[in-house]
Design a protein around this motif. Structure first.
Motif, short mmCIF file in Angstrom:
data_model
loop_
_atom_site.label_atom_id
_atom_site.label_comp_id
_atom_site.label_asym_id
_atom_site.label_seq_id
_atom_site.Cartn_x
_atom_site.Cartn_y
_atom_site.Cartn_z
N GLN A 183 -5.05 9.15 5.88
CA GLN A 183 -4.19 8.22 6.05
C GLN A 183 -5.53 6.81 6.37
OE1 GLN A 183 -0.87 8.70 8.28
NE2 GLN A 183 -0.30 6.27 7.53
N SER A 184 -6.44 7.55 7.64
CA SER A 184 -6.99 5.88 8.12
C SER A 184 -8.10 5.70 6.50
CB SER A 184 -7.86 6.23 8.91
OG SER A 184 -9.20 6.42 9.60
N ALA A 185 -9.11 6.15 6.27
CA ALA A 185 -8.85 5.61 4.96
C ALA A 185 -8.33 4.51 4.06
CB ALA A 185 -9.96 6.76 4.25
N ALA A 186 -7.60 5.46 3.69
CA ALA A 186 -6.05 3.60 3.03
C ALA A 186 -6.10 2.57 3.50
CB ALA A 186 -5.43 5.11 2.55
N LEU A 187 -5.86 2.72 5.26
CA LEU A 187 -5.55 2.25 5.95
C LEU A 187 -7.08 0.63 5.70
CD1 LEU A 187 -3.77 3.22 8.88
CD2 LEU A 187 -2.72 1.77 7.18
N SER A 188 -8.15 1.81 6.27
CA SER A 188 -8.88 0.94 5.60
C SER A 188 -9.40 0.16 4.79
CB SER A 188 -10.11 1.37 6.34
OG SER A 188 -11.78 0.76 6.54
N LEU A 189 -9.58 0.40 3.76
CA LEU A 189 -9.62 0.26 2.58
C LEU A 189 -8.26 -0.58 1.72
CD1 LEU A 189 -11.21 3.71 0.87
CD2 LEU A 189 -12.15 1.17 0.75
N HIS A 190 -7.39 -0.41 2.38
CA HIS A 190 -7.33 -1.49 1.87
C HIS A 190 -6.77 -2.45 2.23
CE1 HIS A 190 -1.97 -3.98 2.99
NE2 HIS A 190 -2.29 -3.41 1.59
N HIS A 191 -7.27 -2.96 3.51
CA HIS A 191 -7.42 -4.71 4.47
C HIS A 191 -8.96 -5.25 3.82
CE1 HIS A 191 -8.58 -6.74 7.57
NE2 HIS A 191 -10.08 -6.77 7.02
N GLY A 192 -10.03 -3.79 3.12
CA GLY A 192 -11.25 -4.53 2.86
C GLY A 192 -10.58 -5.59 0.87
N TRP A 193 -9.72 -4.50 0.21
CA TRP A 193 -9.49 -5.05 -1.22
C TRP A 193 -8.56 -6.05 -0.87
CZ3 TRP A 193 -12.21 -3.83 -4.51
CH2 TRP A 193 -12.85 -2.71 -4.99
N SER A 194 -7.88 -5.56 0.28
CA SER A 194 -7.00 -7.05 0.07
C SER A 194 -7.25 -8.25 1.26
CB SER A 194 -5.56 -6.86 1.29
OG SER A 194 -4.30 -6.74 0.61
N MET A 254 1.00 -1.06 -0.25
CA MET A 254 -0.15 -0.47 0.41
C MET A 254 0.76 1.47 0.02
SD MET A 254 -2.77 1.28 3.12
CE MET A 254 -1.90 0.60 3.66
N ASN A 255 0.59 2.74 -0.92
CA ASN A 255 1.03 3.32 -1.02
C ASN A 255 0.53 5.23 0.36
OD1 ASN A 255 2.42 6.32 -1.21
ND2 ASN A 255 3.15 5.64 -3.59
N ARG A 256 0.72 4.77 0.96
CA ARG A 256 -0.70 5.55 2.05
C ARG A 256 -0.23 6.70 1.24
NH1 ARG A 256 1.37 3.94 7.29
NH2 ARG A 256 1.83 2.11 6.92
N ASN A 257 1.33 7.86 0.79
CA ASN A 257 1.17 9.02 1.06
C ASN A 257 2.26 9.16 -0.46
OD1 ASN A 257 0.46 11.20 1.77
ND2 ASN A 257 1.62 11.08 3.60
N THR A 258 1.73 8.81 -1.72
CA THR A 258 1.97 8.99 -3.22
C THR A 258 2.97 10.31 -2.49
OG1 THR A 258 0.26 10.15 -4.10
CG2 THR A 258 0.10 8.04 -3.59
#
Length: 165
Positions: A129-140, A1-5
């Motif tokens: 970043q919180s949304a990115a972490l949550s969605l990374h879990h969901g997509w993975s 995951m790339n949290r901050n591009t």
């Protein structure tokens, strides 16, 4: 995951190889019956409420957890290249912390690799970043469910995503 591009925008990247052909991988994302077999994190069931896979077409899913809680997600298709690429907007109706009350963008590439398909998803325009972490879990987690659905179909000698005539 790339949290901050480099541009400062939060995004999620998930990529996995599946032992199927391009058509099977693509149809797993574009056929409502197949979406309902795998879409969403472990512990959630997807119900397709609307799905018109064409540029400008709309989609809307209901996600239900094992505890009975549900949320809705919707968007429209931005780009559709059969067996190669899908891009669609994503907005969470109840889970506003995921999309910040705006449309985000999901892009999915399908690439033939070593007798299978490398499927790569990028979810962009996330609010934080919180949304990115949550969605990374969901997509993975969803990709793991997709892999299981494709394996089960293969073991049964079925071709996932093909509707009977």
């Amino acid at each position: 995951m790339n949290r901050n591009t480099a541009s400062g925008i939060n995004e999620v990247r998930v990529s996995e190889w599946f032992a199927v052909n391009l058509h099977q991988a693509y149809r797993a994302w574009t056929d409502p019956a197949n979406i309902e077999q795998w879409f969403g994190p472990v512990g959630y069931i997807a119900e397709v409420l609307e799905m018109e896979v064409r540029v400008g077409g709309r989609w809307r899913f209901k996600m239900s957890s094992q505890s009975g809680a549900s949320s809705h997600h919707k968007g429209r298709y931005v780009s559709v290249v059969p067996n190669e690429f899908l891009s669609f907007t994503w907005e969470s109706e109840e889970d506003k912390e995921l999309t910040g009350d705006k449309e985000t963008l999901v892009s999915v590439w399908f690439e033939p690799v070593r007798g299978g398909v490398q499927t790569t998803l990028v979810h962009q325009r996330l609010p934080n970043q919180s949304a990115a972490l949550s969605l990374h879990h969901g997509w993975s987690s969803g990709f793991r469910k997709l892999n299981e659905a494709l394996q089960i179909a293969d073991e049964k000698q079925e071709i996932i995503c093909v509707k009977p005539n």
